[in-house]
Every structure is written in structure tokens, then in C-alpha cells.
Design an enzyme around this catalytic site. Structure first.
Site, PDB file in Angstrom:
ATOM      1  N   SER A   1       0.721  -1.185   0.095  1.00  0.00           N
ATOM      2  CA  SER A   1      -0.062  -0.028  -0.042  1.00  0.00           C
ATOM      3  C   SER A   1       0.799   1.398   0.012  1.00  0.00           C
ATOM      4  O   SER A   1       1.723   1.336  -0.867  1.00  0.00           O
ATOM      5  CB  SER A   1      -0.875  -0.233   1.383  1.00  0.00           C
TER       6      SER A   1
ATOM      7  N   ASP B   1      -9.047  -4.801  -5.149  1.00  0.00           N
ATOM      8  CA  ASP B   1      -8.258  -3.893  -4.421  1.00  0.00           C
ATOM      9  C   ASP B   1      -8.594  -2.300  -4.452  1.00  0.00           C
ATOM     10  O   ASP B   1      -9.161  -2.098  -5.598  1.00  0.00           O
ATOM     11  CB  ASP B   1      -6.850  -3.912  -4.892  1.00  0.00           C
TER      12      ASP B   1
ATOM     13  N   HIS C   1      -7.610  -5.420  -0.645  1.00  0.00           N
ATOM     14  CA  HIS C   1      -6.220  -4.893  -0.288  1.00  0.00           C
ATOM     15  C   HIS C   1      -5.268  -5.907   0.682  1.00  0.00           C
ATOM     16  O   HIS C   1      -4.363  -5.532   0.872  1.00  0.00           O
ATOM     17  CB  HIS C   1      -6.854  -3.534   0.380  1.00  0.00           C
TER      18      HIS C   1
END
Length: 302
Positions: free
Chosen positions: A111, A249, A276
Site C-alpha cells: 500500500s 483492491d 487490499h
């Protein structure tokens, strides 16, 4: 998913005088065959969720390092908005590397960790042996457009409500928060019950660096990173790279595809029925992909 106890927890002091807490799994860097440094999401998010899910990578026999970035977790939490910049976080990572006695190493970013990891690779290309960019993006304007597309699935009425409340500054209203909750369960973690390490990281989130750099929530970018785009620079990262994303995601596969297409030596894997947090949603498939890449990278065949 087996959770390990850290082999070493160490406080280090940055040049600025602040202290960070680092967590090592496996042998010390000078005794390990390979070293992997892991960068969690955020910014401002403690590393619990990534550390507890990825500590198993020490089973490779490697030294695996995590740390609570400045402003979160067990590290210092200074109240200084000037600290929350990508450049300072890159310098922080370099200090972590140097202080722990790490030479060349493999780098993993999840991320926000892909923003930090990519910038580190571009700043210190001689340091990194291979790079994993998991559930990330390096073109924020493109990402913002993709997030708008995800929000559109909620319907025009809900999207208009969200835009109105963002303009008014009333995003704490229950109807706005209900929409964010739905998006989170669709695109952040699709499990009915979120894992305890993830909930612990979220509970300990310091929103100051997050708001300064990103914005008020996962689907609104207003911070100092909102115009950041490193796609044009990616051809300079010539090491083996693995680009991972979940099918649903919040940083959509289209973002990963842009990274993959720009990197000279990369493999792209989209994990089906994941969002995610694929390492919690489909851990067996996820870690098979990840460990296969890392082993090949260590053998010089990435």
C-alpha cells in the site's frame, strides 16, 4: 498462518533525535543469507498487521525486518506537520538500514509502502536487490480516477451525497461513514471478521501523517502526495520486481498494471477474490507467489 515472536526488538535513534522501534525475525543481518525489509501501509499506521502476517517469511532462513515508522506504533509520535513528507520517510528508511547494519537487501512494500519503497529504489538504486510492490500505486492522479470509479458502484445518489459532504466538511456524518464502511468491506478486506492484527493497527492509527500526505480516508486524496506520479521514472528500476494486487483492491489492478508495464523486469500477479489484504483473504496462494519470487530473486533468477 503462523505468527512468530520477534527474535529482536530494537529501538534506534534517528539523526533528528526521534526514536523508532524495529522488529527482526530470523538471524541478524550479518549472519543471514538474505535480508528482507518490509514497509507497511499508512502512513501513520503501526506495522502490526503486516508484521504478524509476514513474520512467516523468516522461515526462508532470511533476516526479515519491520519497523514502526515515525509517528506510529511504539515509535515516537512528534507533533510536527513538517515531518510528514515522502522525502523524510525515504531518509528514515536509509537510516534504519544503516543503523541495523544491513547492506544490500530485498524490499517489500504494501500500500503506502509502495510509495515509499518505489521512491527509495529510485533514490538508492544500489541498495536494493529485488522489490515487491504489493497492493500499491505510484500514479496518484490515476488512482484518484480509479477510486471514483469504485465509488460509482454505490450509485449516483450515494456518490453525490459523498461529494456534498466532502465539500461541506461533514464527512463524520453517519451516512457518509456508512458508505466508507461498505467500500472498506468491498475493497480493503473482504472477510466478514477482520483479523485482530489489522484491527490493532487501525486502532493505533495516527491520522496526522495520513491526513497530511493522503487525505481524510482511503477514498479521498487531498494531501501533499495527491499529484505524485513516478510512472515515468520506473524504467530506472531494473532489478527484479513482483507487482501484486487483489482483484477487488482499493488500489485497483489497473494501477498495478501501469507499474508492471513501466518496470523493465517485473512479474504481475492479480489474486482473484481478494481486495487490499490478500495475505489474510487467500494466504496460501498469496505466500506461494511471494516466496517463489523471493527465492528466485535470491538465486539471481528473478
Amino acid at each position: 498462518m503462523r505468527v512468530r515472536v520477534p527474535d529482536a526488538v530494537r529501538r534506534i535513534t534517528l539523526d533528528e533525535g526521534y526514536e523508532l522501534v524495529t522488529y527482526r525475525y530470523g538471524p541478524p543481518p550479518d549472519e543471514a543469507s538474505e535480508v528482507l525489509v518490509c514497509l507497511n501501509g499508512g502512513p501513520g499506521l503501526p506495522c502490526d498487521y503486516l508484521r504478524e502476517s509476514h513474520s512467516c517469511l523468516a522461515d526462508l532462513g532470511w533476516c526479515v525486518v519491520f519497523y514502526d515508522q515515525l509517528g506510529c506504533g511504539a515509535s515516537d509520535r512528534p507533533d510536527d506537520a513538517a515531518l510528514w513528507t515522502l522525502e523524510r520517510y525515504v531518509a528514515e528508511l536509509e537510516q534504519v538500514r544503516s543503523t541495523l547494519g544491513i547492506g544490500r537487501f530485498h524490499l517489500f512494500g504494501h500500500s503506502w509502502g509502495t510509495w515509499l519503497g518505489t521512491e527509495y529504489c529510485l533514490t538508492h538504486p544500489d541498495r536494493v536487490l529485488s522489490y515487491v510492490a504489493a497492493d500499491g500505486a505510484v500514479d496518484i492522479p490515476h488512482l484518484v480516477g480509479e477510486l471514483h470509479r469504485l465509488r460509482q458502484a454505490l450509485g449516483d445518489q450515494t456518490v453525490n451525497m459523498m461529494l456534498r459532504r466532502e465539500a461541506e466538511g461533514s464527512i463524520e456524518h453517519p451516512e457518509y461513514q456508512a458508505a466508507i464502511t461498505l467500500l472498506n468491506y468491498r475493497h480493503v478486506c473482504r472477510l466478514d471478521e477482520w483479523p485482530e492484527p489489522l484491527k490493532a493497527s487501525i486502532a493505533g492509527w495516527n491520522m496526522a501523517p495520513y491526513v497530511a500526505m493522503q487525505g481524510p480516508n482511503e477514498f479521498t486524496y487531498t494531501g501533499n502526495m495527491k499529484d505524485w506520479n513516478r510512472i515515468p521514472a520506473l524504467p530506472a528500476i531494473t532489478i527484479p520486481c513482483l507487482v501484486l494486487a487483489g482483484e477487488f483492491d482499493e488500489l485497483p489492478p489497473t494501477c498495478s498494471r501501469k507499474m508492471h508495464d513501466a518496470l523493465p523486469d517485473s512479474t504481475l500477479v492479480i489474486l482473484r477474490n481478494c481486495s487490499h489484504m490478500p495475505f489474510y483473504e487467500r494466504p496460501e496462494e498469496y505466500f506461494e507467489v511471494l516466496t517463489t519470487f523471493l527465492r528466485k530473486a535470491a538465486n539471481g533468477a528473478g
